[in-house]
Write a protein that holds these residues in place. Structure first.
Motif, PDB file in Angstrom:
ATOM      1  N   ALA A 345       0.829  -1.184  -0.081  1.00 47.76           N
ATOM      2  CA  ALA A 345      -0.048  -0.082  -0.136  1.00 47.76           C
ATOM      3  C   ALA A 345       0.787   1.316   0.170  1.00 47.76           C
ATOM      4  N   ALA A 346       2.145   1.103   0.552  1.00 42.74           N
ATOM      5  CA  ALA A 346       3.017   2.396   0.582  1.00 42.74           C
ATOM      6  C   ALA A 346       3.692   2.551  -0.740  1.00 42.74           C
ATOM      7  N   GLY A 347       3.685   1.501  -1.665  1.00 43.77           N
ATOM      8  CA  GLY A 347       4.162   1.843  -3.049  1.00 43.77           C
ATOM      9  C   GLY A 347       5.387   0.812  -3.252  1.00 43.77           C
ATOM     10  N   LEU A 348       5.606  -0.171  -2.257  1.00 40.97           N
ATOM     11  CA  LEU A 348       6.866  -1.009  -2.384  1.00 40.97           C
ATOM     12  C   LEU A 348       6.213  -2.370  -3.230  1.00 40.97           C
ATOM     13  N   GLU A 349       7.005  -3.119  -4.075  1.00 38.74           N
ATOM     14  CA  GLU A 349       6.560  -4.192  -4.605  1.00 38.74           C
ATOM     15  C   GLU A 349       7.141  -5.314  -3.766  1.00 38.74           C
ATOM     16  N   ARG A 418       9.565   5.158 -12.404  1.00 46.12           N
ATOM     17  CA  ARG A 418       8.324   5.394 -13.184  1.00 46.12           C
ATOM     18  C   ARG A 418       7.860   4.706 -14.239  1.00 46.12           C
ATOM     19  N   LYS A 419       8.821   3.771 -14.850  1.00 40.10           N
ATOM     20  CA  LYS A 419       8.536   2.877 -15.956  1.00 40.10           C
ATOM     21  C   LYS A 419       7.948   1.459 -15.440  1.00 40.10           C
ATOM     22  N   GLY A 420       8.133   1.370 -14.199  1.00 44.55           N
ATOM     23  CA  GLY A 420       7.723  -0.051 -13.385  1.00 44.55           C
ATOM     24  C   GLY A 420       8.620  -0.894 -13.348  1.00 44.55           C
ATOM     25  N   THR A 421      10.079  -0.449 -13.527  1.00 45.49           N
ATOM     26  CA  THR A 421      11.175  -1.288 -13.601  1.00 45.49           C
ATOM     27  C   THR A 421      11.635  -1.615 -12.094  1.00 45.49           C
ATOM     28  N   SER A 422      11.763  -2.936 -11.934  1.00 43.35           N
ATOM     29  CA  SER A 422      11.954  -3.180 -10.307  1.00 43.35           C
ATOM     30  C   SER A 422      13.538  -3.254 -10.049  1.00 43.35           C
ATOM     31  N   GLY A 423      14.434  -3.536 -11.072  1.00 44.70           N
ATOM     32  CA  GLY A 423      15.887  -3.640 -10.832  1.00 44.70           C
ATOM     33  C   GLY A 423      16.073  -4.833 -10.281  1.00 44.70           C
ATOM     34  N   LEU A 424      15.362  -5.702 -10.210  1.00 46.08           N
ATOM     35  CA  LEU A 424      15.815  -6.962  -9.497  1.00 46.08           C
ATOM     36  C   LEU A 424      15.110  -8.302 -10.475  1.00 46.08           C
ATOM     37  N   ASP A 425      16.111  -9.086 -10.752  1.00 44.29           N
ATOM     38  CA  ASP A 425      15.838 -10.209 -11.475  1.00 44.29           C
ATOM     39  C   ASP A 425      15.937 -11.441 -10.403  1.00 44.29           C
ATOM     40  N   LEU A 426      14.708 -12.267 -10.240  1.00 44.29           N
ATOM     41  CA  LEU A 426      14.473 -13.123  -9.260  1.00 44.29           C
ATOM     42  C   LEU A 426      15.445 -14.345  -9.545  1.00 44.29           C
ATOM     43  N   SER A 427      16.069 -14.193 -10.913  1.00 45.34           N
ATOM     44  CA  SER A 427      16.860 -15.460 -11.198  1.00 45.34           C
ATOM     45  C   SER A 427      18.193 -15.443 -10.347  1.00 45.34           C
ATOM     46  N   GLU A 428      18.563 -14.260  -9.613  1.00 47.04           N
ATOM     47  CA  GLU A 428      19.875 -14.006  -8.554  1.00 47.04           C
ATOM     48  C   GLU A 428      19.461 -14.973  -7.658  1.00 47.04           C
ATOM     49  N   ALA A 429      18.302 -15.040  -7.357  1.00 48.90           N
ATOM     50  CA  ALA A 429      17.904 -15.636  -5.817  1.00 48.90           C
ATOM     51  C   ALA A 429      18.621 -17.188  -5.679  1.00 48.90           C
ATOM     52  N   ALA A 430      18.943 -17.836  -6.926  1.00 49.15           N
ATOM     53  CA  ALA A 430      19.649 -19.143  -6.511  1.00 49.15           C
ATOM     54  C   ALA A 430      21.107 -18.715  -5.958  1.00 49.15           C
ATOM     55  N   ASP A 431      21.580 -17.745  -6.098  1.00 47.51           N
ATOM     56  CA  ASP A 431      22.922 -17.314  -5.511  1.00 47.51           C
ATOM     57  C   ASP A 431      22.918 -16.932  -3.949  1.00 47.51           C
TER      58      ASP A 431
END
Length: 437
Positions: A345-349, A418-431
């Motif tokens: 609700a605060a705008g964090l994804e 503003r474009k909706g980009t998160s900057g996080l690729d969850l494929s890195e979670a494996a590491d």
């Protein structure tokens, strides 16, 4: 000739047991020994010892968890054998009764008062133990929050040095499968710190805001191992002094700034990452939306926010009377889903939520072993009453996590641009989990 081995059925323990069993609608889940030597209840159950009538007087004035805690803390009530087993038996009995506990009629109440009078229990209200928090003013004003934090965290740095491992991390560790059952608690804490840094994507020069930094475990680890520039914030003066001392000793003055202030007074923004480890429980229910909004404001677009926070079941208390009176005044916990909803609700994804409930069982058990093995040192440092507060806190806390009445979770979120980009690729979670030990 009287057989001295025959129990006296008119003793205080038997009279109390009959009264309690009427109230509970079930047999006593523990064995009971009273101040007159009488004893009753299951032979294979933990023994609850009423050393003084004062214990029952506390329960007359303060029925339930808080009255029992006060009696235990003062030593008027004790448990022989395993305290955890005693609490486990009581909780199991309560669960079995569920909603079927009979309501007391006026006649029941009159009989209870009459029995109390005959046992010599009735009397004026006893003063609360000195270790009970005494806060004033409206909840979650800056002044009251400062007093609440001081009550717990300013107990003394020497106390926490004795209790914790060399990381001085006072939060849930991460016990990897590779570490095994006999893992060093310090290794579990370092694994947790590394996991947080990886989830936040810290690299050399990253700007990290550590809200509620404690004794600086994450701050110091991120600055030393990941070369991050850290702003460490705490309300506790003892903690701030300790972290500043560690920063000087480790030569980290160019990477770490320590600020003793309320999170509402933080003016910085555009941090690459924000972490708050087991601090959100102290924010308050009504104040949490503003706290979540502050997390969003403080991190830059495509920056990451990690919240490690205790949670509770949907029908469980947020902290409980004992915790709020003796450990963490004004503490509030909520189910995980509610916290996720507030962050969003605060705008964090929210991109990842990981339960660490079983990890806290082992973490608290390690602290409890230290407390018991060095009991005389703790008593010499803070007194018997405070030591008993911590014994009850650690045993009860471990049991709450074990039974799922409380949990702890790591919630990773991002502030999209503003474009909706998160900057996080969850494929890195494996590491994230590779070679944590």
């Amino acid at each position: 000739m009287t057989d001295l081995r025959t129990p006296v059925r008119t003793g205080a323990a038997h009279r109390l047991a009959a009264l309690v069993e009427d109230v509970l609608g079930a047999p006593l889940p523990v064995r009971l020994r009273a101040w007159d030597g009488s004893e009753t209840g299951p032979f294979d159950a933990p023994v609850v010892v009423l050393r003084s009538r004062r214990a029952l007087r506390r329960l007359l004035w303060q029925p339930g968890e808080l009255g029992l805690a006060q009696a235990y803390i003062t030593g008027e009530l004790d448990v022989e054998g395993d305290l955890a087993e005693g609490l486990r038996a009581v909780w199991a009995s309560a669960r079995e009764r569920g909603a079927h506990t009979p309501r007391l009629t006026l006649a029941d109440r009159a009989r209870a008062v009459g029995e109390a009078a005959r046992l010599g229990v009735v009397g004026p209200r006893l003063p609360a133990p000195a270790t009970e928090a005494r806060l004033r003013g409206a909840r979650h004003t800056k002044a009251r929050d400062r007093a609440a934090i001081s009550h717990h965290y300013d107990l003394s740095n020497d106390f926490y040095r004795l209790l914790l491992d060399d990381t001085m991390a006072y939060s849930c560790g991460y016990w990897t499968a590779e570490a095994g059952e006999n893992a060093d608690p310090a290794d579990a804490q370092r694994a947790k710190l590394e996991l947080i840094c990886r989830k936040l994507g810290l690299t050399a020069g990253s700007r990290l805001l550590d809200i509620g930094c404690g004794w600086g475990s994450l701050t110091l680890y991120a600055a030393e191992r990941h070369k991050a520039h850290v702003t460490a914030v705490t309300l506790a003066r003892e903690q701030a002094a300790y972290v500043r001392e560690q920063v000087r000793e480790r030569g980290l003055e160019d990477r770490v700034e320590v600020v003793c202030q309320d999170y509402r007074d933080i003016s910085g923004s555009a941090y690459d990452a924000v972490a708050t480890v087991e601090m959100g429980e102290h924010v308050g229910d009504d104040e949490y939306p503003a706290f979540a909004a502050a997390l969003h404001r403080m991190v830059r677009p495509e920056g990451r926010v990690l919240v490690q926070q205790m949670s509770r079941g949907a029908a469980a208390p947020g902290g409980g009377a004992f915790i709020e009176a003796y450990i963490a005044p004004d503490m509030h916990m909520r189910p995980l889903g509610d916290t996720v909803a507030l962050l969003e609700a605060a705008g964090l994804e929210v991109r990842s939520a990981e339960s660490m409930r079983e990890h806290y069982v082992r973490t608290v058990a390690a602290w409890h072993r230290t407390l018991e093995s060095r009991w005389d040192e703790f008593v010499a440092l803070v007194g018997t009453e405070t030591a008993r507060v911590w014994r009850l806190y650690l045993v009860g806390g471990a049991l709450a996590f074990e039974e799922g009445r409380m949990g702890v979770d790591q919630i990773l979120s991002v502030r999209r641009d503003r474009k909706g980009t998160s900057g996080l690729d969850l494929s890195e979670a494996a590491d994230w989990y590779r070679d944590l030990v």
